[in-house]
Design a protein around this motif. Structure first.
Motif, PDB file in Angstrom:
ATOM      1  N   PRO A 218     100.326 100.960  58.031  1.00  0.00           N
ATOM      2  CA  PRO A 218     101.482 100.858  58.942  1.00  0.00           C
ATOM      3  C   PRO A 218     102.307 102.145  58.961  1.00  0.00           C
ATOM      4  N   ASP A 221     100.782 106.316  62.402  1.00  0.00           N
ATOM      5  CA  ASP A 221     100.563 105.890  63.786  1.00  0.00           C
ATOM      6  C   ASP A 221      99.069 105.852  64.108  1.00  0.00           C
ATOM      7  N   HIS A 250      99.928 100.104  64.053  1.00  0.00           N
ATOM      8  CA  HIS A 250     100.667 100.214  65.320  1.00  0.00           C
ATOM      9  C   HIS A 250     100.470 101.570  65.965  1.00  0.00           C
ATOM     10  N   TYR A 251     100.757 101.626  67.252  1.00  0.00           N
ATOM     11  CA  TYR A 251     100.687 102.863  68.011  1.00  0.00           C
ATOM     12  C   TYR A 251     101.939 103.711  67.746  1.00  0.00           C
ATOM     13  N   THR A 255     104.425  99.872  68.882  1.00  0.00           N
ATOM     14  CA  THR A 255     103.796  98.616  69.303  1.00  0.00           C
ATOM     15  C   THR A 255     102.656  98.251  68.364  1.00  0.00           C
ATOM     16  N   PHE A 256     102.698  97.052  67.803  1.00  0.00           N
ATOM     17  CA  PHE A 256     101.621  96.588  66.934  1.00  0.00           C
ATOM     18  C   PHE A 256     100.363  96.325  67.756  1.00  0.00           C
ATOM     19  N   ALA A 259     100.428  92.482  68.125  1.00  0.00           N
ATOM     20  CA  ALA A 259     101.693  91.781  68.351  1.00  0.00           C
ATOM     21  C   ALA A 259     101.540  90.634  69.346  1.00  0.00           C
ATOM     22  N   THR A 274      94.504  92.083  64.210  1.00  0.00           N
ATOM     23  CA  THR A 274      94.218  93.514  64.323  1.00  0.00           C
ATOM     24  C   THR A 274      92.721  93.775  64.235  1.00  0.00           C
TER      25      THR A 274
END
Length: 421
Positions: A218, A221, A250-251, A255-256, A259, A274
């Motif tokens: 996390p 990125d 996430h990006y 944003t996950f 999500a 994911t």
């Protein structure tokens, strides 16, 4: 002077060793019957206090309490319930103090993460304001290993051991079949904002090129193009690629990958998924056959593969919390302190930290624990992690499966009107 009773509650996601902390609290309290009366446990965490659903632990046998040490889950029930701020909902805190006062409770042992430490801190403050001071001691717990002020968090060592073992075993499966079958295997682990569990998977490696080949944190990125290029290079080099990804991958815009539109009781976006998203990327762009797994609750409940170090530490923070309270300390959390290592031996002790220092603070992976390419760990990280998964502490088995504690759960008679939460 009347001996005060105590209240113990479990909070948030449970672990393989949270009941070891409960065992530590209860056995320590039973050693001081002249100072602590009955220990009441909250049914489903802090909700048990708000609803006045109190379990009388004195009705449980010494054998049952001892068996909590090797029982996973939350024996008394846990919950995801975030107390409001005192300013927004003072009545919740008033209710807690009223329940504590009605049952002569003078000690509050809260077994949880950052939100729980925040609640314990606020109860300590508000109880003084109401003229009925409560001694509040935090007992740390979280598989995410993201609490500050402690070397590690009880619950993490066991999930780390399970994750490292699982990926090591699965990698042998993929290696043996990759020529005609699966080329890419992705294992998803917990960790919303902190990648400690993902990092622990690297402990499966014995040599430099061993799997897992790639870790997604996390703290780093995610870049789709770089990820796919790396997967292709690894498959071309080794014939297969093994990846461990955090649920919080996430990006760059935050944003996950996974999500959803739902949130939990703490307002956190519901994560999970994911691994299949990454697998679809691989399939669509590279055409490789894949498999994926989401460890989900298995990783945090695998008591059969618990770290002996983790079990010992979980018990120690529980028993130390009681000793702290009886020595006059208040508003602190028991911590684990890493001492100077003697050779390869992991030397640790119990310390303390103010609750306000721990409350609502997440301890992420430091940059120097993550490799320069952002896809693996450093040797310094490995040195930190390795001692935490040492030793085995098997539960007893009967007819081939583990035997765990079963509480009778005798509820105390209510003395107050019902409370609308």
């Amino acid at each position: 002077m009347t001996v005060k009773n105590a209240f113990y509650a479990q909070s948030g996601g449970v672990t393989a060793v949270i009941n070891a902390s409960a065992c530590g609290v209860l056995e320590a309290a039973r050693r001081h019957p002249d100072k602590i009366g009955t220990v009441y446990a909250g049914h489903n965490g802090i909700l048990g206090a708000l609803r006045e659903e109190l379990i009388d632990t004195s009705k449980e046998s010494a054998e049952t309490i001892a068996a909590l040490r090797y029982t996973p889950g939350g024996a008394f029930g846990s919950c995801r319930f975030k107390m409001s701020s005192i300013e927004d909902n003072e009545v919740q805190y008033q209710r807690l103090i009223e329940v504590f006062q009605a049952h002569n409770i003078g000690y509050f042992f809260y077994n949880g993460g950052g939100d729980s430490m925040d609640t314990a801190h606020k109860v300590s403050y508000y109880s003084k304001k109401m003229g009925y001071p409560i001694t509040c001691i935090g007992v740390p717990k979280t598989v995410d290993n993201d609490l500050p002020a402690t070397d590690t968090c009880p619950g993490f060592g066991s999930v780390a051991k399970y994750v490292a073992t699982s990926i090591k075993e699965a990698s042998l499966d993929i290696e043996s079949m990759h020529e005609t079958s699966t080329k890419v295997f992705i294992m998803e682990v917990m960790g919303r904002h902190a990648g400690w569990i993902t990092a622990a998977a690297a402990l499966a490696m014995e040599e430099e090129n061993d799997p897992p080949h790639m870790l997604l944190f996390p703290e780093v990125d995610f870049c789709r193009e770089s990820f796919l290029a790396k997967v292709q290079r690894i498959v071309e080099q080794h014939g297969y690629c093994v990846i461990v990804a955090s649920e919080g991958t996430h990006y760059a815009d935050g944003t996950f990958l996974s999500a959803s539109r739902t949130t939990d009781a703490f307002g956190h976006v519901q994560l999970g998924g994911t691994a299949p998203i990454l697998a679809r990327m691989v399939k669509d762009s590279l055409g490789y056959k894949y498999h994926w797994a989401v460890l989900d609750y298995l990783q945090r409940s695998a008591r059969h593969l618990a770290s002996a170090v983790d079990v010992e530490q979980a018990y120690a923070v529980g028993s130390s919390a009681v000793e702290f309270a009886l020595s006059g300390k208040n508003g602190v959390m028991a911590t684990i302190v890493r001492e100077e290592n003697e050779g390869d031996e992991y030397v640790w002790s119990i310390g303390e930290a103010p609750l306000e220092m721990v409350a609502n603070v997440e301890m992420k992976m430091p940059a120097h624990f993550i490799a320069p390419d952002g896809l693996h760990i450093t040797e310094e990280c490995r040195t930190y992690l390795q001692p935490l998964i040492q030793g085995e502490d098997l539960p007893p088995f009967k007819k081939g499966v583990p035997v765990f504690a079963k509480l009778e759960k005798h509820f105390v008679e209510k003395k107050l009107p019902a409370f609308d939460i």
